[in-house]
Design a protein around this motif. Structure first.
Motif, PDB file in Angstrom:
ATOM      1  N   ALA A   1       4.826  10.209  -1.756  1.00 44.05           N
ATOM      2  CA  ALA A   1       4.318   8.667  -1.439  1.00 44.05           C
ATOM      3  C   ALA A   1       5.810   8.093  -1.718  1.00 44.05           C
ATOM      4  CB  ALA A   1       3.426   8.915  -2.991  1.00 44.05           C
ATOM      5  N   SER A   2       5.105   7.060  -0.952  1.00 40.77           N
ATOM      6  CA  SER A   2       6.345   5.960  -0.950  1.00 40.77           C
ATOM      7  C   SER A   2       5.932   5.206  -2.236  1.00 40.77           C
ATOM      8  CB  SER A   2       5.421   4.964   0.397  1.00 40.77           C
ATOM      9  OG  SER A   2       4.252   4.544  -0.035  1.00 40.77           O
ATOM     10  N   GLY A   3       4.854   5.467  -3.473  1.00 34.82           N
ATOM     11  CA  GLY A   3       5.099   4.635  -4.770  1.00 34.82           C
ATOM     12  C   GLY A   3       5.211   5.111  -5.753  1.00 34.82           C
ATOM     13  N   SER A   4       4.237   5.589  -6.968  1.00 36.61           N
ATOM     14  CA  SER A   4       4.207   6.825  -7.848  1.00 36.61           C
ATOM     15  C   SER A   4       2.805   7.077  -7.574  1.00 36.61           C
ATOM     16  CB  SER A   4       4.170   5.609  -9.100  1.00 36.61           C
ATOM     17  OG  SER A   4       3.666   6.237 -10.311  1.00 36.61           O
ATOM     18  N   ILE A   5       2.650   7.982  -8.280  1.00 39.88           N
ATOM     19  CA  ILE A   5       1.897   8.651  -8.016  1.00 39.88           C
ATOM     20  C   ILE A   5       1.286   8.987  -8.828  1.00 39.88           C
ATOM     21  CG2 ILE A   5       1.897  10.245  -5.915  1.00 39.88           C
ATOM     22  CD1 ILE A   5       2.516  12.747  -7.431  1.00 39.88           C
ATOM     23  N   PHE A   6       1.670   8.332 -10.235  1.00 35.09           N
ATOM     24  CA  PHE A   6       1.017   8.448 -11.891  1.00 35.09           C
ATOM     25  C   PHE A   6      -0.280   8.450 -12.046  1.00 35.09           C
ATOM     26  CE2 PHE A   6       1.765   9.537 -15.826  1.00 35.09           C
ATOM     27  CZ  PHE A   6       1.675   8.497 -16.581  1.00 35.09           C
ATOM     28  N   SER A   7      -0.809   7.003 -11.847  1.00 33.42           N
ATOM     29  CA  SER A   7      -1.986   6.359 -11.831  1.00 33.42           C
ATOM     30  C   SER A   7      -2.763   7.033 -10.388  1.00 33.42           C
ATOM     31  CB  SER A   7      -1.703   5.584 -12.188  1.00 33.42           C
ATOM     32  OG  SER A   7      -1.155   4.778 -13.126  1.00 33.42           O
ATOM     33  N   ILE A   8      -2.096   7.960 -10.022  1.00 28.34           N
ATOM     34  CA  ILE A   8      -3.734   8.347  -8.844  1.00 28.34           C
ATOM     35  C   ILE A   8      -5.025   8.468  -9.585  1.00 28.34           C
ATOM     36  CG2 ILE A   8      -1.746   9.315  -7.469  1.00 28.34           C
ATOM     37  CD1 ILE A   8      -2.875  12.502  -8.182  1.00 28.34           C
TER      38      ILE A   8
ATOM     39  N   GLN B   1       0.807  -1.783   0.239  1.00 33.34           N
ATOM     40  CA  GLN B   1       0.276   0.133   0.101  1.00 33.34           C
ATOM     41  C   GLN B   1       0.433   1.013  -0.300  1.00 33.34           C
ATOM     42  OE1 GLN B   1      -2.532  -0.500   3.009  1.00 33.34           O
ATOM     43  NE2 GLN B   1      -4.257  -1.096   2.292  1.00 33.34           N
ATOM     44  N   VAL B   2       0.425   2.213  -0.447  1.00 29.24           N
ATOM     45  CA  VAL B   2       1.157   3.473  -0.993  1.00 29.24           C
ATOM     46  C   VAL B   2       0.643   4.375   0.534  1.00 29.24           C
ATOM     47  CG1 VAL B   2       1.751   5.511  -1.840  1.00 29.24           C
ATOM     48  CG2 VAL B   2       0.424   3.728  -3.225  1.00 29.24           C
TER      49      VAL B   2
ATOM     50  N   PHE C   1      -5.455   6.010  -4.166  1.00 29.56           N
ATOM     51  CA  PHE C   1      -5.106   5.265  -5.164  1.00 29.56           C
ATOM     52  C   PHE C   1      -5.514   4.296  -6.027  1.00 29.56           C
ATOM     53  CE2 PHE C   1      -0.346   7.814  -4.598  1.00 29.56           C
ATOM     54  CZ  PHE C   1      -0.475   8.471  -3.609  1.00 29.56           C
ATOM     55  N   PRO C   2      -5.213   4.149  -7.246  1.00 31.35           N
ATOM     56  CA  PRO C   2      -5.548   2.066  -7.407  1.00 31.35           C
ATOM     57  C   PRO C   2      -5.921   1.683  -6.057  1.00 31.35           C
ATOM     58  CG  PRO C   2      -4.252   3.398  -9.115  1.00 31.35           C
ATOM     59  CD  PRO C   2      -3.807   3.706  -7.803  1.00 31.35           C
ATOM     60  N   ILE C   3      -4.537   1.377  -5.379  1.00 30.46           N
ATOM     61  CA  ILE C   3      -4.895  -0.178  -4.832  1.00 30.46           C
ATOM     62  C   ILE C   3      -5.111   0.256  -3.349  1.00 30.46           C
ATOM     63  CG2 ILE C   3      -2.914  -1.230  -5.724  1.00 30.46           C
ATOM     64  CD1 ILE C   3      -0.813  -0.030  -3.608  1.00 30.46           C
ATOM     65  N   ASN C   4      -5.194   1.659  -3.174  1.00 33.55           N
ATOM     66  CA  ASN C   4      -5.768   2.570  -1.934  1.00 33.55           C
ATOM     67  C   ASN C   4      -6.058   3.875  -1.226  1.00 33.55           C
ATOM     68  OD1 ASN C   4      -2.174   2.755  -1.020  1.00 33.55           O
ATOM     69  ND2 ASN C   4      -2.966   3.432   0.531  1.00 33.55           N
ATOM     70  N   ARG C   5      -6.726   3.917  -0.398  1.00 36.86           N
ATOM     71  CA  ARG C   5      -6.781   5.765   0.145  1.00 36.86           C
ATOM     72  C   ARG C   5      -5.587   5.423   1.154  1.00 36.86           C
ATOM     73  NH1 ARG C   5     -13.421   6.338  -1.226  1.00 36.86           N
ATOM     74  NH2 ARG C   5     -13.422   5.659  -3.021  1.00 36.86           N
ATOM     75  N   ALA C   6      -5.048   7.076   1.343  1.00 36.48           N
ATOM     76  CA  ALA C   6      -4.357   6.966   2.168  1.00 36.48           C
ATOM     77  C   ALA C   6      -4.090   8.383   2.744  1.00 36.48           C
ATOM     78  CB  ALA C   6      -2.660   7.008   1.898  1.00 36.48           C
TER      79      ALA C   6
END
Length: 115
Positions: free
Chosen positions: A24-31, A1-2, A99-104
């Motif tokens: 962010a700990s991961g990519s924000i490209f696909s937010i 998770q981001v 994010f595609p995988i989670n909300r943070a």
């Protein structure tokens, strides 16, 4: 998770400027969207600004013309440039990411506007 980490808060005099960063700990490209919220003393958390994947921006009326939200996909970071700060801008500022995988949410950073 981001995960999200804010920085850049502090004490500033009225009329001054600050720039907040949200890394962010991961990519924000696909937010879907990223946003800044704030919660002042004794107030509810309010939405301040949003930015979408394609760069569309929106602001709460009280900060229009003074605050600017932006993002740097290469650095996975979202910014909030705050100019002409007023005492009523004093709050804890939170970064939010959908994010595609989670909300943070970030942990928050304190902004105090005072002379």
């Amino acid at each position: 998770q981001v995960q999200l980490v804010e920085s850049g808060g502090g004490l500033v005099q009225p009329g001054g400027s600050l720039r907040l960063s949200c890394a962010a700990s991961g990519s924000i490209f696909s937010i879907n969207v990223m946003a800044w919220y704030r919660q002042g003393p004794g107030k509810q958390r309010e939405l301040v600004a949003t930015i979408t994947r394609d760069g569309r921006r929106n602001y709460v009326d009280s900060v229009k013309g003074r605050f600017t939200i932006s993002k740097d996909n290469a650095k996975n970071t979202v910014y909030l440039q705050m100019n002409s700060l007023k005492p009523e801008d004093t709050a804890v500022y939170y970064c939010y990411g959908d994010f595609p995988i989670n909300r943070a949410w970030g942990q928050g950073t304190q902004v105090t506007v005072s002379s």
